[in-house]
Design a protein around this motif. Sequence first.
Motif, PDB file in Angstrom:
ATOM      1  N   SER A  18      35.204  34.967  40.364  1.00 41.79           N
ATOM      2  CA  SER A  18      36.642  34.724  40.389  1.00 41.79           C
ATOM      3  C   SER A  18      37.230  34.708  38.991  1.00 41.79           C
ATOM      4  O   SER A  18      38.274  35.284  38.735  1.00 41.79           O
ATOM      5  CB  SER A  18      36.925  33.393  41.090  1.00 41.79           C
ATOM      6  N   CYS A  19      36.532  34.040  38.051  1.00 37.88           N
ATOM      7  CA  CYS A  19      37.015  33.969  36.669  1.00 37.88           C
ATOM      8  C   CYS A  19      37.030  35.351  36.041  1.00 37.88           C
ATOM      9  O   CYS A  19      37.941  35.712  35.304  1.00 37.88           O
ATOM     10  CB  CYS A  19      36.131  33.032  35.844  1.00 37.88           C
ATOM     11  N   SER A  20      35.998  36.132  36.335  1.00 37.47           N
ATOM     12  CA  SER A  20      35.919  37.480  35.782  1.00 37.47           C
ATOM     13  C   SER A  20      37.049  38.351  36.302  1.00 37.47           C
ATOM     14  O   SER A  20      37.665  39.119  35.570  1.00 37.47           O
ATOM     15  CB  SER A  20      34.563  38.104  36.128  1.00 37.47           C
ATOM     16  N   THR A  21      37.349  38.209  37.612  1.00 36.50           N
ATOM     17  CA  THR A  21      38.426  38.994  38.202  1.00 36.50           C
ATOM     18  C   THR A  21      39.772  38.629  37.612  1.00 36.50           C
ATOM     19  O   THR A  21      40.583  39.498  37.287  1.00 36.50           O
ATOM     20  CB  THR A  21      38.449  38.783  39.728  1.00 36.50           C
ATOM     21  N   GLN A  22      40.040  37.323  37.446  1.00 40.97           N
ATOM     22  CA  GLN A  22      41.308  36.867  36.896  1.00 40.97           C
ATOM     23  C   GLN A  22      41.494  37.366  35.468  1.00 40.97           C
ATOM     24  O   GLN A  22      42.603  37.675  35.042  1.00 40.97           O
ATOM     25  CB  GLN A  22      41.372  35.347  36.930  1.00 40.97           C
ATOM     26  N   ARG A  23      40.390  37.451  34.713  1.00 41.75           N
ATOM     27  CA  ARG A  23      40.458  37.903  33.325  1.00 41.75           C
ATOM     28  C   ARG A  23      40.964  39.331  33.239  1.00 41.75           C
ATOM     29  O   ARG A  23      41.571  39.734  32.253  1.00 41.75           O
ATOM     30  CB  ARG A  23      39.069  37.787  32.696  1.00 41.75           C
ATOM     31  N   TYR A  24      40.748  40.129  34.279  1.00 45.12           N
ATOM     32  CA  TYR A  24      41.172  41.524  34.257  1.00 45.12           C
ATOM     33  C   TYR A  24      42.464  41.762  35.040  1.00 45.12           C
ATOM     34  O   TYR A  24      42.830  42.892  35.294  1.00 45.12           O
ATOM     35  CB  TYR A  24      40.059  42.421  34.811  1.00 45.12           C
ATOM     36  N   ILE A  25      43.131  40.685  35.463  1.00 44.96           N
ATOM     37  CA  ILE A  25      44.390  40.818  36.183  1.00 44.96           C
ATOM     38  C   ILE A  25      45.558  40.261  35.370  1.00 44.96           C
ATOM     39  O   ILE A  25      46.640  40.833  35.337  1.00 44.96           O
ATOM     40  CB  ILE A  25      44.311  40.110  37.551  1.00 44.96           C
ATOM     41  N   GLY A 182      45.558  48.641  39.847  1.00 48.44           N
ATOM     42  CA  GLY A 182      45.595  49.300  38.547  1.00 48.44           C
ATOM     43  C   GLY A 182      44.702  48.604  37.534  1.00 48.44           C
ATOM     44  O   GLY A 182      44.614  47.380  37.495  1.00 48.44           O
ATOM     45  N   LYS A 183      44.043  49.376  36.679  1.00 49.54           N
ATOM     46  CA  LYS A 183      43.205  48.822  35.620  1.00 49.54           C
ATOM     47  C   LYS A 183      44.087  48.333  34.477  1.00 49.54           C
ATOM     48  O   LYS A 183      44.593  49.118  33.695  1.00 49.54           O
ATOM     49  CB  LYS A 183      42.220  49.870  35.103  1.00 49.54           C
ATOM     50  N   ARG A 184      44.259  47.042  34.387  1.00 49.80           N
ATOM     51  CA  ARG A 184      45.104  46.485  33.334  1.00 49.80           C
ATOM     52  C   ARG A 184      44.451  46.548  31.958  1.00 49.80           C
ATOM     53  O   ARG A 184      45.132  46.533  30.951  1.00 49.80           O
ATOM     54  CB  ARG A 184      45.471  45.043  33.686  1.00 49.80           C
ATOM     55  N   GLU A 185      43.136  46.630  31.943  1.00 46.87           N
ATOM     56  CA  GLU A 185      42.438  46.686  30.660  1.00 46.87           C
ATOM     57  C   GLU A 185      42.293  48.119  30.149  1.00 46.87           C
ATOM     58  O   GLU A 185      41.748  48.341  29.066  1.00 46.87           O
ATOM     59  CB  GLU A 185      41.054  46.038  30.776  1.00 46.87           C
ATOM     60  N   LYS A 186      42.820  49.095  30.896  1.00 50.39           N
ATOM     61  CA  LYS A 186      42.687  50.489  30.464  1.00 50.39           C
ATOM     62  C   LYS A 186      43.889  51.301  30.942  1.00 50.39           C
ATOM     63  O   LYS A 186      43.835  51.988  31.953  1.00 50.39           O
ATOM     64  CB  LYS A 186      41.391  51.094  31.000  1.00 50.39           C
ATOM     65  N   VAL A 187      44.993  51.196  30.209  1.00 50.48           N
ATOM     66  CA  VAL A 187      46.182  52.007  30.473  1.00 50.48           C
ATOM     67  C   VAL A 187      46.239  53.088  29.403  1.00 50.48           C
ATOM     68  O   VAL A 187      46.158  52.790  28.206  1.00 50.48           O
ATOM     69  CB  VAL A 187      47.465  51.152  30.445  1.00 50.48           C
ATOM     70  N   LEU A 188      46.361  54.327  29.815  1.00 54.35           N
ATOM     71  CA  LEU A 188      46.330  55.444  28.878  1.00 54.35           C
ATOM     72  C   LEU A 188      47.738  55.945  28.570  1.00 54.35           C
ATOM     73  O   LEU A 188      48.589  55.991  29.456  1.00 54.35           O
ATOM     74  CB  LEU A 188      45.498  56.599  29.453  1.00 54.35           C
ATOM     75  N   VAL A 223      53.239  60.421  28.314  1.00 59.86           N
ATOM     76  CA  VAL A 223      52.775  60.253  29.697  1.00 59.86           C
ATOM     77  C   VAL A 223      51.926  58.989  29.760  1.00 59.86           C
ATOM     78  O   VAL A 223      50.917  58.872  29.055  1.00 59.86           O
ATOM     79  CB  VAL A 223      51.950  61.461  30.182  1.00 59.86           C
ATOM     80  N   VAL A 224      52.346  58.034  30.583  1.00 57.50           N
ATOM     81  CA  VAL A 224      51.609  56.783  30.773  1.00 57.50           C
ATOM     82  C   VAL A 224      50.829  56.892  32.076  1.00 57.50           C
ATOM     83  O   VAL A 224      51.406  57.183  33.134  1.00 57.50           O
ATOM     84  CB  VAL A 224      52.566  55.575  30.825  1.00 57.50           C
ATOM     85  N   TYR A 225      49.525  56.683  31.997  1.00 55.36           N
ATOM     86  CA  TYR A 225      48.681  56.794  33.185  1.00 55.36           C
ATOM     87  C   TYR A 225      47.897  55.506  33.399  1.00 55.36           C
ATOM     88  O   TYR A 225      47.204  55.036  32.503  1.00 55.36           O
ATOM     89  CB  TYR A 225      47.707  57.966  33.054  1.00 55.36           C
ATOM     90  N   VAL A 226      48.016  54.953  34.609  1.00 52.42           N
ATOM     91  CA  VAL A 226      47.295  53.736  34.980  1.00 52.42           C
ATOM     92  C   VAL A 226      46.144  54.133  35.902  1.00 52.42           C
ATOM     93  O   VAL A 226      46.356  54.617  37.017  1.00 52.42           O
ATOM     94  CB  VAL A 226      48.217  52.727  35.680  1.00 52.42           C
ATOM     95  N   GLU A 227      44.937  53.927  35.429  1.00 49.27           N
ATOM     96  CA  GLU A 227      43.750  54.326  36.172  1.00 49.27           C
ATOM     97  C   GLU A 227      43.477  53.353  37.318  1.00 49.27           C
ATOM     98  O   GLU A 227      43.665  52.144  37.165  1.00 49.27           O
ATOM     99  CB  GLU A 227      42.551  54.350  35.214  1.00 49.27           C
ATOM    100  N   PRO A 228      43.030  53.843  38.481  1.00 45.24           N
ATOM    101  CA  PRO A 228      42.699  52.947  39.596  1.00 45.24           C
ATOM    102  C   PRO A 228      41.401  52.196  39.318  1.00 45.24           C
ATOM    103  O   PRO A 228      40.489  52.722  38.680  1.00 45.24           O
ATOM    104  CB  PRO A 228      42.554  53.895  40.788  1.00 45.24           C
ATOM    105  N   ASN A 229      41.324  50.960  39.809  1.00 46.86           N
ATOM    106  CA  ASN A 229      40.096  50.199  39.637  1.00 46.86           C
ATOM    107  C   ASN A 229      39.069  50.590  40.693  1.00 46.86           C
ATOM    108  O   ASN A 229      39.306  51.453  41.542  1.00 46.86           O
ATOM    109  CB  ASN A 229      40.383  48.693  39.661  1.00 46.86           C
TER     110      ASN A 229
END
Length: 268
Positions: A18-25, A182-188, A223-229
């Motif tokens: 849970s903590c790991s998931t919250q860290r990436y949200i 969306g991958k919040r830790e990896k937005v291109l 171009v902003v691209y948000v990669e799917p998790n």
Amino acid sequence: MRFRNLFIVAATLLIVSSCSTQRYISYFSDLTPGESELTVTGSSEIKVQPKDELSILVNSQNPKLTNLFNLPVVSQQIGLENPSASSQGISGYTVDSQGNIDFPVLGKIHIAGMNREEVASCIKEKLVQSDLIKDPVVTVKFMNLNFSVMGEVNRPGQYKISKDKVTILDALSMAGDLTIYGKREKVLVMREENGKQHVYGINLCSGNHIYSSPVYYLQQNDVVYVEPNGTRARQSTVNGNNVRSTSFWISLASLLTSIATTIAVLVK
């Protein structure tokens, strides 16, 4: 005793997950209210590039004189009884591949790399130096600047740049923010620079990374691209890691084996 140990191990794994998931949200997870002070780096002003279209208006106390420098557009209105009736507008100047515009009377002016204020100042100076207008007021506006947002956002699409400074946070807000997938830790952010395509990454979970990024301020045609998790990727096919796939059960069996091994160690 064994059941209690099993419960403790399972609860621990759940909390860690849970903590790991919250860290990436969560956004800006490394910032503390009242204690964080960051400096924004990177160019904040939009500069003129080839193929940009600009509206340039010149005004002074002599309207007849300034009309020589403003490009009129006559567009007939359909459906009017008088065919000569028309509406007046102002045409834009398109920057050529060399970064120049062909300005009335003054001829070619190189404006690539300038911001709006610098373009206005340059034209004003040339009008005064050429003794064409003594008191010119020059207004410059961008007409065709856009950026695109793609991927795991709620409203993907192309958006107009309506102000001089547009940040990556503005762009994502206009697109309705990221979806939960969306991958919040990896937005291109993809940007063309000097004829080459450059790709930058931004970690939205880190305020330090966001504000220090060279693409915190967007430029035209970015171009902003948000990669799917991983969750979204697994949902896209029955061959992914879900209850309908073999890989899901293999993963579950692996987890249960790890728990059983841990319990055995604790019992000893």
